[in-house]
Write a protein that holds these residues in place. Structure first.
Motif, PDB file in Angstrom:
ATOM      1  N   GLY A 359      45.308  58.402  42.797  1.00 32.37           N
ATOM      2  CA  GLY A 359      45.871  57.069  42.916  1.00 32.37           C
ATOM      3  C   GLY A 359      45.552  56.192  41.730  1.00 32.37           C
ATOM      4  O   GLY A 359      45.137  56.676  40.672  1.00 32.37           O
ATOM      5  N   GLN A 360      45.752  54.900  41.971  1.00 34.09           N
ATOM      6  CA  GLN A 360      45.560  53.916  40.906  1.00 34.09           C
ATOM      7  C   GLN A 360      44.160  53.327  41.005  1.00 34.09           C
ATOM      8  O   GLN A 360      43.668  53.085  42.112  1.00 34.09           O
ATOM      9  N   ARG A 361      43.534  53.085  39.835  1.00 35.70           N
ATOM     10  CA  ARG A 361      42.140  52.616  39.808  1.00 35.70           C
ATOM     11  C   ARG A 361      42.087  51.098  39.586  1.00 35.70           C
ATOM     12  O   ARG A 361      42.981  50.523  38.957  1.00 35.70           O
ATOM     13  N   ILE A 362      40.984  50.498  40.034  1.00 37.75           N
ATOM     14  CA  ILE A 362      40.798  49.066  39.780  1.00 37.75           C
ATOM     15  C   ILE A 362      40.639  48.865  38.270  1.00 37.75           C
ATOM     16  O   ILE A 362      39.847  49.570  37.633  1.00 37.75           O
ATOM     17  N   HIS A 363      41.413  47.912  37.710  1.00 35.15           N
ATOM     18  CA  HIS A 363      41.244  47.676  36.274  1.00 35.15           C
ATOM     19  C   HIS A 363      40.652  46.306  35.969  1.00 35.15           C
ATOM     20  O   HIS A 363      40.376  45.988  34.822  1.00 35.15           O
ATOM     21  N   ASP A 364      40.430  45.507  36.997  1.00 33.48           N
ATOM     22  CA  ASP A 364      39.865  44.178  36.788  1.00 33.48           C
ATOM     23  C   ASP A 364      38.343  44.199  36.966  1.00 33.48           C
ATOM     24  O   ASP A 364      37.834  44.747  37.955  1.00 33.48           O
ATOM     25  N   TYR A 365      37.633  43.609  36.013  1.00 34.11           N
ATOM     26  CA  TYR A 365      36.161  43.643  36.005  1.00 34.11           C
ATOM     27  C   TYR A 365      35.542  43.064  37.279  1.00 34.11           C
ATOM     28  O   TYR A 365      34.740  43.721  37.938  1.00 34.11           O
ATOM     29  N   GLN A 366      35.939  41.842  37.636  1.00 34.65           N
ATOM     30  CA  GLN A 366      35.328  41.170  38.795  1.00 34.65           C
ATOM     31  C   GLN A 366      35.582  41.936  40.095  1.00 34.65           C
ATOM     32  O   GLN A 366      34.703  42.070  40.942  1.00 34.65           O
ATOM     33  N   THR A 367      36.802  42.424  40.232  1.00 34.03           N
ATOM     34  CA  THR A 367      37.144  43.176  41.452  1.00 34.03           C
ATOM     35  C   THR A 367      36.267  44.418  41.560  1.00 34.03           C
ATOM     36  O   THR A 367      35.730  44.735  42.625  1.00 34.03           O
ATOM     37  N   LEU A 368      36.109  45.118  40.441  1.00 36.04           N
ATOM     38  CA  LEU A 368      35.304  46.336  40.457  1.00 36.04           C
ATOM     39  C   LEU A 368      33.843  46.011  40.771  1.00 36.04           C
ATOM     40  O   LEU A 368      33.199  46.695  41.573  1.00 36.04           O
ATOM     41  N   LEU A 369      33.360  44.948  40.165  1.00 40.54           N
ATOM     42  CA  LEU A 369      31.971  44.560  40.392  1.00 40.54           C
ATOM     43  C   LEU A 369      31.725  44.282  41.874  1.00 40.54           C
ATOM     44  O   LEU A 369      30.754  44.775  42.467  1.00 40.54           O
ATOM     45  N   GLU A 374      29.919  45.933  47.445  1.00 41.15           N
ATOM     46  CA  GLU A 374      30.278  46.248  48.843  1.00 41.15           C
ATOM     47  C   GLU A 374      29.866  47.668  49.211  1.00 41.15           C
ATOM     48  O   GLU A 374      29.493  47.944  50.343  1.00 41.15           O
ATOM     49  N   HIS A 375      29.998  48.570  48.258  1.00 42.86           N
ATOM     50  CA  HIS A 375      29.676  49.980  48.536  1.00 42.86           C
ATOM     51  C   HIS A 375      28.208  50.300  48.269  1.00 42.86           C
ATOM     52  O   HIS A 375      27.823  51.463  48.309  1.00 42.86           O
ATOM     53  N   ASP A 376      27.440  49.273  47.962  1.00 41.52           N
ATOM     54  CA  ASP A 376      26.015  49.478  47.760  1.00 41.52           C
ATOM     55  C   ASP A 376      25.708  50.430  46.609  1.00 41.52           C
ATOM     56  O   ASP A 376      24.777  51.229  46.681  1.00 41.52           O
ATOM     57  N   LEU A 377      26.531  50.367  45.566  1.00 45.18           N
ATOM     58  CA  LEU A 377      26.327  51.261  44.421  1.00 45.18           C
ATOM     59  C   LEU A 377      25.629  50.483  43.308  1.00 45.18           C
ATOM     60  O   LEU A 377      25.918  49.304  43.094  1.00 45.18           O
ATOM     61  N   SER A 378      24.728  51.140  42.620  1.00 48.93           N
ATOM     62  CA  SER A 378      23.915  50.485  41.607  1.00 48.93           C
ATOM     63  C   SER A 378      24.761  50.036  40.411  1.00 48.93           C
ATOM     64  O   SER A 378      25.414  50.839  39.749  1.00 48.93           O
ATOM     65  N   GLU A 379      24.728  48.753  40.164  1.00 54.42           N
ATOM     66  CA  GLU A 379      25.486  48.175  39.057  1.00 54.42           C
ATOM     67  C   GLU A 379      25.003  48.774  37.747  1.00 54.42           C
ATOM     68  O   GLU A 379      25.770  49.008  36.820  1.00 54.42           O
ATOM     69  N   ASP A 380      23.705  49.044  37.703  1.00 54.58           N
ATOM     70  CA  ASP A 380      23.102  49.554  36.481  1.00 54.58           C
ATOM     71  C   ASP A 380      23.644  50.939  36.111  1.00 54.58           C
ATOM     72  O   ASP A 380      24.005  51.185  34.963  1.00 54.58           O
ATOM     73  N   ALA A 381      23.735  51.804  37.125  1.00 54.49           N
ATOM     74  CA  ALA A 381      24.230  53.156  36.852  1.00 54.49           C
ATOM     75  C   ALA A 381      25.701  53.133  36.428  1.00 54.49           C
ATOM     76  O   ALA A 381      26.176  54.014  35.731  1.00 54.49           O
ATOM     77  N   PHE A 382      26.421  52.095  36.879  1.00 57.11           N
ATOM     78  CA  PHE A 382      27.853  52.010  36.579  1.00 57.11           C
ATOM     79  C   PHE A 382      28.170  51.053  35.419  1.00 57.11           C
ATOM     80  O   PHE A 382      29.319  50.671  35.247  1.00 57.11           O
ATOM     81  N   ARG A 383      27.140  50.663  34.667  1.00 59.21           N
ATOM     82  CA  ARG A 383      27.357  49.714  33.567  1.00 59.21           C
ATOM     83  C   ARG A 383      28.455  50.198  32.624  1.00 59.21           C
ATOM     84  O   ARG A 383      29.357  49.461  32.247  1.00 59.21           O
ATOM     85  N   TRP A 384      28.352  51.469  32.261  1.00 62.42           N
ATOM     86  CA  TRP A 384      29.347  52.022  31.312  1.00 62.42           C
ATOM     87  C   TRP A 384      30.752  51.991  31.906  1.00 62.42           C
ATOM     88  O   TRP A 384      31.738  51.744  31.212  1.00 62.42           O
ATOM     89  N   TYR A 385      30.828  52.212  33.218  1.00 60.37           N
ATOM     90  CA  TYR A 385      32.134  52.246  33.897  1.00 60.37           C
ATOM     91  C   TYR A 385      32.719  50.836  33.971  1.00 60.37           C
ATOM     92  O   TYR A 385      33.919  50.633  33.792  1.00 60.37           O
ATOM     93  N   LEU A 386      31.825  49.861  34.181  1.00 59.80           N
ATOM     94  CA  LEU A 386      32.267  48.462  34.156  1.00 59.80           C
ATOM     95  C   LEU A 386      32.744  48.067  32.759  1.00 59.80           C
ATOM     96  O   LEU A 386      33.716  47.319  32.602  1.00 59.80           O
ATOM     97  N   ASP A 387      32.079  48.585  31.739  1.00 58.62           N
ATOM     98  CA  ASP A 387      32.472  48.305  30.348  1.00 58.62           C
ATOM     99  C   ASP A 387      33.953  48.589  30.099  1.00 58.62           C
ATOM    100  O   ASP A 387      34.609  47.897  29.320  1.00 58.62           O
ATOM    101  N   LEU A 388      34.450  49.638  30.752  1.00 56.26           N
ATOM    102  CA  LEU A 388      35.854  50.018  30.535  1.00 56.26           C
ATOM    103  C   LEU A 388      36.788  48.878  30.936  1.00 56.26           C
ATOM    104  O   LEU A 388      37.921  48.811  30.479  1.00 56.26           O
ATOM    105  N   ARG A 389      36.284  47.993  31.838  1.00 54.05           N
ATOM    106  CA  ARG A 389      37.079  46.833  32.273  1.00 54.05           C
ATOM    107  C   ARG A 389      36.822  45.625  31.387  1.00 54.05           C
ATOM    108  O   ARG A 389      37.375  44.540  31.638  1.00 54.05           O
ATOM    109  N   ARG A 390      36.000  45.779  30.357  1.00 52.48           N
ATOM    110  CA  ARG A 390      35.704  44.651  29.456  1.00 52.48           C
ATOM    111  C   ARG A 390      36.379  44.822  28.108  1.00 52.48           C
ATOM    112  O   ARG A 390      36.546  43.858  27.362  1.00 52.48           O
TER     113      ARG A 390
END
Ligand code: 4AD
Ligand code: MG
Length: 431
Positions: A359-369, A374-390
């Protein structure tokens, strides 16, 4: 001595002296003549040893040949209409490399447990051979499909610091001082690569500690995952459709012989043409309820539901827009109905169930954050993944197809355990 030939190319050697290296499938002695069926991995051939024209010692040694003994023979190829493959070999020399002990697998009914314990030997049977040749063809077709469409192959890591498909099915391992997880999917890295190359795919082993003992689940399976920048849900539905059509066509074009060994009803495969039917999750639930299923809106489909749904069609069925609540954290919401995810599952016909998810992935930074939180996932581990939205974020979408489920469907098998050379299952790590 002539150089060894491959039995798949036998017709090029009619009336020629050749050497063949392989294994004994069957052996019969009739006094002054012996008949051998030799397999070399590419084909089979009947060989005839005649006392009158051979060295006596060699003829005698050959009379003790057992199933699976390894041999090298030289002789002359002769066309013969009565022979199974159209040719026979008149043997002049035979060299026995190893006289095999009594082979545990015999042409009789063995239990599944026994066969799985002997998987390393079971691979030699004509049925397993046919399945794995078709698997190879499917893997090659997947690569060709994407290679021909300018997708770049990007290999994604197996040791990862975070979960892609939920934290309940992670295989955890020690990575020096850190905890690592075996990859459940290459998708998140595929998204990074899509922003670098536009269209990419990864293709590798993936791991899920699924406590499910079903005919569709393996702990280690292979997944091919395309990811496309600027693509939306509708685009990847079309891509998945073209992809499945091409793979099935390729197997039909190249692996008729193997399909015959498996007694596959090929008319079922010939029916796999575009367009595939598409239904929304909501429509699917309504249909299931009408059909007597106890499913409630919001529930995920069980295997039986998937079978019920796909039984209405002779083609793969695309189900789209599932409730976001039962899908992975990275899914883009439908702008019209935010509680629905812009995702799809492709259900194979004949009750094979889900073979593709995407399917389609979230491309907006705030929405992904906020979704990570909500899913209790570590922001730190996903820093690089969040970067893709920056840095130059764009809508993007992709999917993953499990190779084993595709092989099971195309070959018409009851269980995924036969679709991979050495299956890893809930209670099996051996051989
Ligand atoms: O639906 P899934 O979990 O989707 C993903 O992993 C996405 N990240 C893929 C993507 O969008 N790039 O898994 C995708 C497919 C399933 O449809 C199924 O074919 C297969 O992987 N699969 C399994 N096959 C065998 N054994 C298992 N335990 C499997 N789990 C998933
Ligand atoms: Mg899925």
């Amino acid at each position: 001595m002539p150089s060894p030939i491959s039995l798949s190319k036998i017709e090029q050697f009619n009336e020629k002296e050749v050497q063949i290296r392989g294994w004994v499938r069957r052996h019969r002695s009739k006094g002054k003549v012996q008949f051998l069926t030799i397999r070399d991995g590419t084909g089979e051939l009947q060989a005839i040893l005649s006392k009158a024209t051979m060295d006596e010692e060699q003829f005698k040694a050959a009379s003790h040949l057992t199933q699976e003994s390894s041999i090298e023979v030289t002789g002359r190829i002769r066309a013969d209409d009565r022979a199974p493959g159209g040719y026979e070999l008149d043997v002049s020399h035979i060299h026995i490399l190893q006289l095999a002990e009594p082979f545990p697998i015999q042409p009789k009914e063995h239990s599944v447990g026994f066969l799985m314990d002997h998987r390393h030997l079971w691979l030699r049977s004509s049925r397993q051979h046919a399945i794995l040749k078709i698997r190879h063809e499917i893997v090659k077709a997947c690569r060709d499909f994407f290679d021909d469409r300018e997708f770049v192959l990007v290999d994604t890591p197996i040791f990862t610091p975070n979960a892609c498909e939920g934290t309940t099915t992670l295989f955890q391992t020690q990575y020096f001082e850190e905890t690592a997880y075996l990859a459940q999917s290459g998708q998140l890295y595929g998204e990074a690569a899509a922003a670098a190359f536009g269209k990419v795919y990864c293709f590798g082993p993936t791991f899920r500690a699924e406590k499910s003992k079903t005919r569709r689940h393996l702990m280690e399976f292979w997944m091919v995952e395309p990811e496309v920048a600027f693509a939306e849900l509708a685009d990847v539905m079309e891509l998945a459709e073209a992809f499945l059509v091409m793979i099935v066509q390729r197997v039909l074009a190249k692996r008729q012989e193997e399909l015959k060994v498996l007694e596959r009803d090929v008319s079922k495969l010939e029916a796999i043409t575009p367009p595939f039917p598409r239904v929304t999750y909501r429509e699917a639930v309504a249909r299931l309820q009408k059909g007597g299923s106890a499913i409630q809106s919001g529930d995920d489909f069980g295997a039986e539901d998937e079978t019920l749904l796909s039984n209405e069609y002779h083609k793969p069925l695309i189900v789209h827009r599932y409730p976001a609540a039962i899908k992975a954290f990275y899914m883009q919401s439908d702008p019209q109905q935010p509680d629905l995810a812009m995702c799809m599952d492709v259900l194979a016909p004949e009750g094979y169930g889900e073979i593709i998810g995407g399917g389609q992935r979230i491309h907006d930074y705030q929405t992904l954050l906020s979704r990570l939180q909500e899913h209790d996932l570590s922001e730190d581990a996903f820093r690089w993944y969040l970067d893709l939205r920056r840095y130059g974020s764009v809508p993007h979408a992709g999917f993953g197809m499990g190779i084993e489920r595709a092989v099971a469907w195309i070959c018409g098998l009851d269980h995924v355990r036969e679709t991979i050379p050495f299956p890893r299952m809930l209670s099996r790590l051996y051989p």
